[in-house]
Design a protein around this motif. Sequence first.
Motif, PDB file in Angstrom:
ATOM      1  N   LYS A 103       2.791  -7.803   6.159  1.00  6.91           N
ATOM      2  CA  LYS A 103       3.001  -9.104   6.811  1.00  6.91           C
ATOM      3  C   LYS A 103       4.119  -9.090   8.007  1.00  6.91           C
ATOM      4  N   SER A 104       5.208  -8.270   7.722  1.00 11.36           N
ATOM      5  CA  SER A 104       6.218  -8.418   8.673  1.00 11.36           C
ATOM      6  C   SER A 104       5.718  -7.701   9.958  1.00 11.36           C
ATOM      7  N   THR A 105       4.899  -6.766   9.843  1.00  9.93           N
ATOM      8  CA  THR A 105       4.264  -5.883  10.951  1.00  9.93           C
ATOM      9  C   THR A 105       3.438  -6.854  11.675  1.00  9.93           C
ATOM     10  N   GLY A 142       5.259  -5.065   1.108  1.00 11.32           N
ATOM     11  CA  GLY A 142       4.947  -3.747   1.843  1.00 11.32           C
ATOM     12  C   GLY A 142       3.313  -3.560   2.265  1.00 11.32           C
TER      13      GLY A 142
HETATM   14  N1  LIG Z   1       9.548   0.881  11.797  1.00  9.15           N
HETATM   15  C1  LIG Z   1       8.729   1.450  10.637  1.00  9.15           C
HETATM   16  N2  LIG Z   1       8.278   2.606  10.818  1.00  9.15           N
HETATM   17  C2  LIG Z   1       7.460   3.328   9.937  1.00  9.15           C
HETATM   18  N3  LIG Z   1       7.046   2.400   8.827  1.00  9.15           N
HETATM   19  C3  LIG Z   1       7.190   1.233   8.596  1.00  9.15           C
HETATM   20  C4  LIG Z   1       7.893   0.502   9.747  1.00  9.15           C
HETATM   21  N4  LIG Z   1       8.054  -0.910   9.282  1.00  9.15           N
HETATM   22  C5  LIG Z   1       7.324  -0.846   8.212  1.00  9.15           C
HETATM   23  N5  LIG Z   1       6.605   0.209   7.865  1.00  9.15           N
HETATM   24  C6  LIG Z   1       5.812   0.402   6.633  1.00  9.15           C
HETATM   25  O1  LIG Z   1       4.733  -0.433   7.084  1.00  9.15           O
HETATM   26  C7  LIG Z   1       4.434  -0.917   5.775  1.00  9.15           C
HETATM   27  C8  LIG Z   1       4.506  -2.430   5.928  1.00  9.15           C
HETATM   28  O2  LIG Z   1       5.493  -3.061   6.014  1.00  9.15           O
HETATM   29  P1  LIG Z   1       6.077  -4.383   6.216  1.00  9.15           P
HETATM   30  O3  LIG Z   1       5.026  -5.071   7.417  1.00  9.15           O
HETATM   31  O4  LIG Z   1       7.360  -4.766   6.502  1.00  9.15           O
HETATM   32  O5  LIG Z   1       5.497  -5.201   4.876  1.00  9.15           O
HETATM   33  P2  LIG Z   1       5.832  -6.463   4.240  1.00  9.15           P
HETATM   34  O6  LIG Z   1       6.465  -7.428   5.323  1.00  9.15           O
HETATM   35  O7  LIG Z   1       4.335  -7.102   3.904  1.00  9.15           O
HETATM   36  O8  LIG Z   1       6.657  -6.373   3.280  1.00  9.15           O
HETATM   37  C9  LIG Z   1       5.351  -0.699   4.744  1.00  9.15           C
HETATM   38  O9  LIG Z   1       4.711   0.684   4.063  1.00  9.15           O
HETATM   39  C10 LIG Z   1       6.446   0.121   5.346  1.00  9.15           C
HETATM   40  O10 LIG Z   1       7.235   0.975   4.829  1.00  9.15           O
END
Ligand SMILES: Nc1ncnc2c1ncn2[C@@H]1O[C@H](COP(=O)(O)OP(=O)(O)O)[C@@H](O)[C@H]1O
Lengths: 257, 271
Positions: free
Chosen positions: A49-51, A46
Motif C-alpha cells: 500500500k505504501s509503495t 506489507g
Molecule cells: N525501500 C524498500 N526497499 C526494499 N523493500 C521494500 C522497500 N519498501 C518496502 N519494501 C517491501 O515492499 C513490500 C511492501 O511494503 P509496503 O508498501 O510498505 O507495504 P504496506 O504499506 O502495505 O504495509 C514489503 O515486503 C516491504 O518489505
Amino acid sequence: MGTIVLDAVTKIYPAADGRSAEVVAVSDVGMTIADGEIICLVGPSGCGKSTVLNMIAGFESPSSGRITVSGKDIFGAGPDRMVVFQSPALFGWMTVWENITFGPRKRGVPKAQYEDDAHRFIKAVGLEDFSAHYPYQLSGGMRQRVQIARALTNQPEILLMDEPFGALDFQTRLLMQELLLKVWSEFKPTILFITHDVDEAIFLGDRVYVMSRRPGRLKEQFEVPFAKPRSIEMLTDTRFVTLKDKILHSIREELAR
Amino acid sequence: MTDKSQMTHRRRRLAVSRWRYPLISLVSIIGMIGVWALITGAELVSSRVLPSPGDVLAQADHMVRNGYAGNPLIVHIGWSLFRAVSGFLLGIALAIPVGLLMSYSKTFGAITQPIFGFFRPIPPIAFIPLMIVWFGIGETSKVLLIFAASFNYTVLNSAAGMRSVPEQLVRAGVNLGLTRWQLFTSVMFPAALPSILTGVKTSAAVSWAVLVAAELLAAQAGLGFIITDAGTFFRISDVFIGILIIGVIGLSIEFLITAFERRLLHWQSKV
Ligand SMILES: Nc1ncnc2c1ncn2[C@@H]1O[C@H](COP(=O)(O)OP(=O)(O)O)[C@@H](O)[C@H]1O
Ligand SMILES: [Mg+2]
C-alpha cells in the motif's frame, strides 16, 4: 485537474545484498482516481500500500508501467501532491507555526496568501494555543495533527495519506475524519487514503480498494453507497454493516491464503 | 497542612535538590586543595617537589605582576589562545562542508572516508616531528597541526550526521517543494547539527590538548612554553601555575561550547 491514473504499475525493490532476493512489492496495478474522489486502500500489512502511495507521491518510480497525474507523467515529488506520513515527519527545530508554514515560505509564497489558511488549519486541528511550541513538547497525536495542518496549508490538489490517523485515540480520530471530510467539501481535493481500519475506509471513501497479499495487486473494489456530506449516523446503517462485512471477508481471505 | 504550606515546602525541597550536587562538587574541590595543603603543611614531601597552595598563590601573584620570561602573562595566554582558536576554527570551518559533501556524493565519500578514517585513531601529537621538519618551528606548524586535528574530529561526525538524517524528513522537505539547496540548508543541515556539534566539541578539546603539546616542543611564548621552560629550571610553582591556567581555560572552552550547544539544540527532547 487532480486525476490520478495508474497503468499496469509494478514495483520491484532490488535485493539489499547478495543473499536476499529482490522484492516484488506491487504487481500490475491499474487504477483511476477521478478528480475530487476519495479512494481508500486497505489490505494486509506489507502488501504494498505504501509503495503505491510513494510512487504517486514521486518518492519512488515504478519498475514498469506508468503513472500520470492530470494527464502528465510525474517527475519527483511536489506540493501539488501533499503526503501525510504514517508517523509525523516534523522538523524538530521549528515551532508548530514554522512547521506549518514551511512549504509556502520556502517557495516564496507571499505571507498574505498562506497566513489565513495556516491560522485556520491550526485552529481546525485544535492547536491554536500551541503555535509557538516545539514538536518535542507535543504528544504523538498532537504532532500528527500538526502534520495534517501542514499538508492542508499547502492547499494541494491531491492528498496522499498513509495511515494518518492510525496512532490517534478514538475521539481525535473521529474529529480528524470529520475535519478531512469538511476540508474535502470545501476544496474537493483528490484523496488517496490508506488505512487498516475498515470503518474508517467506508466512512471516508467513495470507493474502497482491497489489495491482495504481496506481491500486491488490486483484488476487489467496493462502491460506498452513501452520499456526502456524511455523518456518524451512517456507521450504524445496515448498508454500512453489510459492506463492512464484505470488505472484511475479502481481507480475511488474503490473510488465510 | 494547608495547600500553601505544602507548596512552600515543596519549593524548598526543590531549591535544596537543585543546589545539592553543585554543593557536593564545591566541597570536593575544597577538599582536594585541603589535602594538598595538609600534605605540604606536614612537610611529607619537599617543597621543591610539591609547593604548597600558598606558595603557588604567591608565585602566581608574582607572575601576574612581572610576567614570565620577558613577556606579560596575558601575552602567553594570548599566543596559546590564538594558536588553538585559529587552528580549531579553520579545522571545523573546512570539516563541516567537507563532511556534508562526503555524504552528498557517494564517490567523494568513498575517496575520503578511508583517508580520514586512517588518520582518526593516530594521536595528533605523533605528527609534531613531521610538522617541524616540513614547516619549521614557527606558527605555521603549530596552527597546521591543530587545524588538522580539529578537522579530523569534526569531518567524520558531519558526514555521519548527514547520513543519519531520517529519509522521511528529507521526503517531507522534497514534498513541500524545496529546492536542492534549500533542502540542504534548511532540512539536512539542522537535522545533522546534533552530530556535527558532538564532533565540534571533541575538536575543541583536542585542539587545546594538541596546542599544549606543540608548545612543549617548540615555542618562545605560550602556556606550554611556560611549563617546559619552568620545568627545565626546576621552578615547580611556575609549572603548577601553567597547568592551572591551562585547566581553567580548557574548562571555560568546554563550558562555552556546551552553552552554545544547549542554545542551538534546545529543541532536542531530553526524554
Ligand atoms: N525501500 C524498500 N526497499 C526494499 N523493500 C521494500 C522497500 N519498501 C518496502 N519494501 C517491501 O515492499 C513490500 C511492501 O511494503 P509496503 O508498501 O510498505 O507495504 P504496506 O504499506 O502495505 O504495509 C514489503 O515486503 C516491504 O518489505
Ligand atoms: Mg505502509
